[in-house]
Design a protein around this motif. Structure first.
Motif, PDB file in Angstrom:
ATOM      1  N   ALA A 105       0.831  -1.208   0.000  1.00 31.84           N
ATOM      2  CA  ALA A 105       0.000   0.000   0.000  1.00 31.84           C
ATOM      3  C   ALA A 105       0.864   1.256   0.000  1.00 31.84           C
ATOM      4  O   ALA A 105       0.556   2.243  -0.686  1.00 31.84           O
ATOM      5  CB  ALA A 105      -0.938  -0.005   1.197  1.00 31.84           C
ATOM      6  N   ALA A 106       1.947   1.239   0.752  1.00 33.84           N
ATOM      7  CA  ALA A 106       2.840   2.401   0.815  1.00 33.84           C
ATOM      8  C   ALA A 106       3.499   2.652  -0.539  1.00 33.84           C
ATOM      9  O   ALA A 106       3.611   3.801  -0.987  1.00 33.84           O
ATOM     10  CB  ALA A 106       3.904   2.194   1.893  1.00 33.84           C
ATOM     11  N   ILE A 107       3.928   1.581  -1.192  1.00 30.94           N
ATOM     12  CA  ILE A 107       4.549   1.720  -2.514  1.00 30.94           C
ATOM     13  C   ILE A 107       3.537   2.269  -3.509  1.00 30.94           C
ATOM     14  O   ILE A 107       3.846   3.189  -4.282  1.00 30.94           O
ATOM     15  CB  ILE A 107       5.119   0.368  -2.990  1.00 30.94           C
TER      16      ILE A 107
ATOM     17  N   ALA B  52       7.387  10.626  -6.584  1.00 33.01           N
ATOM     18  CA  ALA B  52       7.938   9.616  -5.682  1.00 33.01           C
ATOM     19  C   ALA B  52       9.459   9.597  -5.723  1.00 33.01           C
ATOM     20  O   ALA B  52      10.073   9.789  -6.772  1.00 33.01           O
ATOM     21  CB  ALA B  52       7.396   8.253  -6.058  1.00 33.01           C
ATOM     22  N   ASP B  53      10.042   9.379  -4.572  1.00 29.01           N
ATOM     23  CA  ASP B  53      11.479   9.231  -4.440  1.00 29.01           C
ATOM     24  C   ASP B  53      11.844   7.803  -4.842  1.00 29.01           C
ATOM     25  O   ASP B  53      11.457   6.844  -4.177  1.00 29.01           O
ATOM     26  CB  ASP B  53      11.880   9.514  -2.987  1.00 29.01           C
ATOM     27  N   GLN B  54      12.558   7.655  -5.947  1.00 25.47           N
ATOM     28  CA  GLN B  54      12.874   6.330  -6.471  1.00 25.47           C
ATOM     29  C   GLN B  54      13.720   5.505  -5.504  1.00 25.47           C
ATOM     30  O   GLN B  54      13.558   4.285  -5.418  1.00 25.47           O
ATOM     31  CB  GLN B  54      13.585   6.457  -7.822  1.00 25.47           C
ATOM     32  N   LEU B  55      14.596   6.141  -4.758  1.00 30.78           N
ATOM     33  CA  LEU B  55      15.423   5.419  -3.796  1.00 30.78           C
ATOM     34  C   LEU B  55      14.560   4.854  -2.671  1.00 30.78           C
ATOM     35  O   LEU B  55      14.734   3.709  -2.261  1.00 30.78           O
ATOM     36  CB  LEU B  55      16.505   6.346  -3.225  1.00 30.78           C
ATOM     37  N   GLN B  56      13.614   5.642  -2.201  1.00 29.09           N
ATOM     38  CA  GLN B  56      12.725   5.175  -1.147  1.00 29.09           C
ATOM     39  C   GLN B  56      11.857   4.014  -1.645  1.00 29.09           C
ATOM     40  O   GLN B  56      11.668   3.028  -0.940  1.00 29.09           O
ATOM     41  CB  GLN B  56      11.843   6.313  -0.646  1.00 29.09           C
TER      42      GLN B  56
END
Length: 65
Positions: free
Chosen positions: A22-24, A33-37
């Motif tokens: 869900a977070a993704i 969105a931060d790709q690293l996160q």
């Protein structure tokens, strides 16, 4: 660990796996969105999937064919 402990652990892991999913999805929906996160969350999700598979294997008895 006995079967009841394994089942409780499995439920916890599955819940965390769903939460990460869900977070993704939420991060991807924002568009900024931060790709690293996202990569870190996906890596954690894969690790959880491996743990879930390991515990599920412990619940299935070994059968010699």
């Amino acid at each position: 660990m006995d079967d009841s402990e394994i089942l409780r652990r499995l439920e916890t892991l599955r819940s965390e796996h769903r939460d990460l999913d869900a977070a993704i999805d939420a991060l991807l929906a924002t568009g900024s969105a931060d790709q690293l996160q996202i990569a870190r969350l996906k890596k954690r999700k894969l690790k959880l999937r491996d743990e879930i598979a390991m515990f599920e294997d412990q619940l299935i008895p070994d059968i010699i064919a």
